[in-house]
Design an enzyme around this catalytic site. Structure first.
Site, mmCIF file in Angstrom:
data_model
loop_
_atom_site.group_PDB
_atom_site.id
_atom_site.type_symbol
_atom_site.label_atom_id
_atom_site.label_comp_id
_atom_site.label_asym_id
_atom_site.label_seq_id
_atom_site.Cartn_x
_atom_site.Cartn_y
_atom_site.Cartn_z
ATOM 1 N NE ARG A 172 11.544 4.728 -2.053
ATOM 2 C CZ ARG A 172 11.649 3.776 -1.120
ATOM 3 N NH1 ARG A 172 12.605 2.872 -1.210
ATOM 4 N NH2 ARG A 172 10.789 3.721 -0.115
ATOM 5 C CE LYS A 201 3.863 2.584 -2.773
ATOM 6 N NZ LYS A 201 4.989 2.617 -1.813
ATOM 7 C CD GLN A 222 -2.491 10.975 5.545
ATOM 8 O OE1 GLN A 222 -2.154 10.178 4.674
ATOM 9 N NE2 GLN A 222 -1.827 11.114 6.676
ATOM 10 N N GLY A 278 2.158 11.141 8.093
ATOM 11 C CA GLY A 278 2.628 9.888 8.680
ATOM 12 C C GLY A 278 1.518 8.859 8.824
ATOM 13 C CG ASN A 298 6.099 -2.700 11.832
ATOM 14 O OD1 ASN A 298 5.185 -3.521 11.818
ATOM 15 N ND2 ASN A 298 5.915 -1.393 11.697
ATOM 16 C CG ASN A 338 8.861 1.139 -1.132
ATOM 17 O OD1 ASN A 338 7.872 1.768 -0.761
ATOM 18 N ND2 ASN A 338 9.444 0.234 -0.377
ATOM 19 C CE LYS A 375 -14.405 -5.721 -37.254
ATOM 20 N NZ LYS A 375 -14.914 -4.411 -37.708
ATOM 21 C CG ASN A 409 -12.454 -24.450 -47.849
ATOM 22 O OD1 ASN A 409 -11.848 -24.814 -46.850
ATOM 23 N ND2 ASN A 409 -11.843 -23.992 -48.931
ATOM 24 C CB ALA A 466 -8.939 -18.781 -58.163
HETATM 25 C C1 UD1 Z 1 6.211 1.918 7.781
HETATM 26 C C2 UD1 Z 1 6.434 1.613 9.258
HETATM 27 C C3 UD1 Z 1 7.643 0.708 9.393
HETATM 28 C C4 UD1 Z 1 7.416 -0.547 8.600
HETATM 29 C C5 UD1 Z 1 7.110 -0.213 7.169
HETATM 30 C C6 UD1 Z 1 6.729 -1.452 6.418
HETATM 31 C C7 UD1 Z 1 5.645 3.627 10.360
HETATM 32 C C8 UD1 Z 1 6.031 4.842 11.071
HETATM 33 N N1 UD1 Z 1 6.637 2.863 9.952
HETATM 34 O O1 UD1 Z 1 7.367 2.566 7.326
HETATM 35 O O2 UD1 Z 1 7.856 0.384 10.760
HETATM 36 O O3 UD1 Z 1 8.554 -1.381 8.689
HETATM 37 O O4 UD1 Z 1 6.010 0.708 7.083
HETATM 38 O O5 UD1 Z 1 6.491 -1.128 5.069
HETATM 39 O O6 UD1 Z 1 4.472 3.343 10.233
HETATM 40 N N2 UD1 Z 1 0.830 6.362 4.261
HETATM 41 C C9 UD1 Z 1 -0.300 7.156 4.270
HETATM 42 N N3 UD1 Z 1 -0.204 8.411 4.788
HETATM 43 C C10 UD1 Z 1 0.933 8.904 5.293
HETATM 44 C C11 UD1 Z 1 2.076 8.083 5.294
HETATM 45 C C12 UD1 Z 1 1.996 6.821 4.767
HETATM 46 O O7 UD1 Z 1 -1.366 6.752 3.798
HETATM 47 O O8 UD1 Z 1 0.915 10.039 5.759
HETATM 48 C C13 UD1 Z 1 0.727 5.019 3.710
HETATM 49 C C14 UD1 Z 1 1.618 4.784 2.509
HETATM 50 O O9 UD1 Z 1 0.914 5.032 1.305
HETATM 51 C C15 UD1 Z 1 1.966 3.304 2.651
HETATM 52 C C16 UD1 Z 1 1.909 3.041 4.137
HETATM 53 O O10 UD1 Z 1 1.171 4.123 4.696
HETATM 54 O O11 UD1 Z 1 1.019 2.478 2.015
HETATM 55 C C17 UD1 Z 1 3.280 2.987 4.783
HETATM 56 O O12 UD1 Z 1 3.915 4.200 4.549
HETATM 57 P P1 UD1 Z 1 5.458 4.297 4.268
HETATM 58 O O13 UD1 Z 1 5.835 5.703 4.088
HETATM 59 O O14 UD1 Z 1 5.858 3.318 3.241
HETATM 60 O O15 UD1 Z 1 5.979 3.818 5.693
HETATM 61 P P2 UD1 Z 1 7.460 3.601 6.098
HETATM 62 O O16 UD1 Z 1 7.970 4.870 6.647
HETATM 63 O O17 UD1 Z 1 8.179 2.952 5.018
HETATM 64 MG MG MG Z 2 7.347 1.960 2.811
#
Ligand code: UD1
Ligand code: MG
Length: 452
Positions: A14, A21, A69, A74, A169, A227, A350, A376, A422
């Site tokens: 986004r 980011k 990664q 996730g 969370n 985001n 400069k 001066n 001058a």
């Molecule tokens: C996650 C939480 C959610 C919480 C929210 C707060 C999970 C499943 N959910 O949601 O409960 O309210 O954060 O912001 O954890 N990232 C990685 N690798 C990945 C996926 C994500 O490094 O494979 C990192 C992202 O760069 C980010 C952070 O993990 O810094 C959170 O990822 P994001 O996708 O924003 O999590 P949400 O699904 O929004």
């Molecule tokens: Mg997020």
């Protein structure tokens, strides 16, 4: 021993940016920098960042370890990748934070890790930061049974009743390391997004009869995840307010904090007054009793006490005490000004050194110049420092009078006590005490005693 894992491998779609980011800046530092500062402020020195390839290439500047990664499967998978890299430690604790939460504080990390401890009985397996937020929200929901946290439900998996929960969370956790390793190994991508959810560790611990302790954040801004560019701007505003508040507590008058733009790690002495529309950045240092602004920009500037900088730009330069600059002056390129120097309207300087009490009051350009004490420099004086191929130096002695509209064709030296009339175009060195004028400048008749 507490170690931290910072999750930052996400694509940040986004932001619509070619840049990772967490490298986007607020108040002159990348978001990730603030998260690392807060962790270090909480005494956590060993930090591993889970990065994507693009971030990995830039991570050197942050002084932390990183691991890539390869596929973003996730948050649970990201932590698994980190744990594979970290050597297991008995009785270790691991904080998990997000790289895109620049407003997080050291106190929050400290409070959370502290709450793992139990005064009597068993330490908790996990502590997590929760936050009350206005609905709707994309944050995972905290499902409680009685006072205990039972599980976290992601928005895409939630029932309408769960979506109505306003406790979220934050995405910041502290774990007992052994418990975390065990729980992460059990994660399965059986959910609406087909991802490994780190948040599923909560129900794993609860089912195993282990403690999960929630810590409610006092301010939802502290856990604002960035985001998009609008959230980036909101975070900048909050961070700037914090930076201004800190300097005001230390005795600096900031007339309008909304239009005063500061960065971290500035030094500003007490009784300094900052007027609106002024930005001060890049490790600038200002002494006591200075006046800066309005409409000024300081970047990597160092100034002594009682310095006045009005409506001017000062970059990469050092100013002594009681210097006054502006309005509408531009100093740059490692310029150094001695005590009591005055630089006035529409003057650019400069890479020059001006000794104490030098005056350059109007409409001048000094580049690659050295000017001695009390000299001066008249209105409209220009050092012609560039010959089309290279930069050349101008040396002006002490107690010199440079007449209005003098052109100093460098390389050239004007000796102590000399004078240029001058409109002089000085192409040859002027010996000390000599008076020259004209184009090209030639010596004037010697002063006779009693002549002014
Ligand atoms: C996650 C939480 C959610 C919480 C929210 C707060 C999970 C499943 N959910 O949601 O409960 O309210 O954060 O912001 O954890 N990232 C990685 N690798 C990945 C996926 C994500 O490094 O494979 C990192 C992202 O760069 C980010 C952070 O993990 O810094 C959170 O990822 P994001 O996708 O924003 O999590 P949400 O699904 O929004
Ligand atoms: Mg997020």
């Amino acid at each position: 021993m507490i170690r931290a894992v910072v999750l930052a491998a996400g694509k940040g779609t986004r932001m619509k940016s070619a840049r990772s980011k967490v490298l986007h800046e607020i108040c002159g530092r990348p978001m990730l920098w603030y998260v690392l500062q807060a962790l270090r402020g909480a005494g956590i020195e060993e930090i591993l960042v889970v990065a994507n390839g693009e971030l990995e290439a830039q991570i050197g500047a942050f002084g932390v370890a990183s691991v890539v990664q390869e596929e973003q499967l996730g948050t649970g998978d990201a932590v698994r990748v980190a744990l594979e890299r970290l050597a297991p430690k008995a009785k270790g604790r691991i904080v998990v934070a997000c790289g895109d939460m620049p407003l997080v504080t050291a106190e929050l990390f400290r409070g959370m890790t502290g709450s793992l401890d139990s005064e009597d009985g068993e330490d908790a397996a996990m502590a997590l930061v929760t936050v009350k937020m206005p609905l709707p929200s994309y944050f995972g929901r905290i499902v409680r049974r009685g006072r205990a946290v039972e599980r976290i439900v992601e928005v895409s998996d939630a029932t309408p009743e769960q979506l109505a929960i306003d406790e979220m969370n934050a995405g910041i956790y502290a774990f007992d390391e052994a418990a975390l390793r065990e729980a992460v190994a059990q994660l399965r991508p059986e959910n609406a997004q087909g991802e490994y959810y780190l948040t599923d560790t909560v129900s794993y611990f609860v089912n195993a009869g282990k403690q999960v302790r929630p810590v409610l954040a006092t301010d939802h801004l502290h856990v604002l995840g960035i985001n998009d560019r609008a959230e980036l701007a909101a975070a900048r505003k909050e961070m700037n307010a914090r930076l201004c508040a800190q300097h005001m507590r230390d005795g600096v008058t900031i007339v309008d904090p909304i239009t005063t733009y500061l960065e971290p790690e500035l030094e500003i002495g007490s009784d300094t007054v900052i007027y609106p529309n002024t930005s001060i950045g890049r490790l600038s240092r200002l002494g006591k009793g200075c006046v800066v602004g309005p409409n000024s920009r300081l970047s990597n500037a160092a100034a002594g006490d009682r310095v006045t900088i009005r409506e001017s730009v000062v970059v990469d330069s050092t100013l002594g005490d009681d210097v006054s600059i502006g309005p509408y002056a531009h100093l740059r390129g490692e310029t150094q000004l001695g005590d009591r120097v005055h630089v006035g309207n529409f003057v650019e300087i400069k890479k020059s050194r001006l000794a104490r009490r030098v005056k350059v009051s109007h409409l001048s350009y000094l580049g690659d110049a050295t000017v001695g004490e009390e000299t001066n420099v008249g209105a409209g004086t220009i050092t012609c420092n560039y010959d089309g191929a290279k930069k050349n130096e101008t040396t002006i002695g002490r107690d010199v009078s440079i007449g209005s509209n003098t052109s100093l064709v460098a390389p050239v030296t004007v000796g102590d006590g000399a004078l240029t009339g001058a409109g002089s175009v000085v192409t040859k060195d002027v010996p000390g005490g000599e008076r020259v004028a004209g184009n090209p400048a030639r010596p004037l008749p010697k002063k006779t005693p009693g002549q002014e």
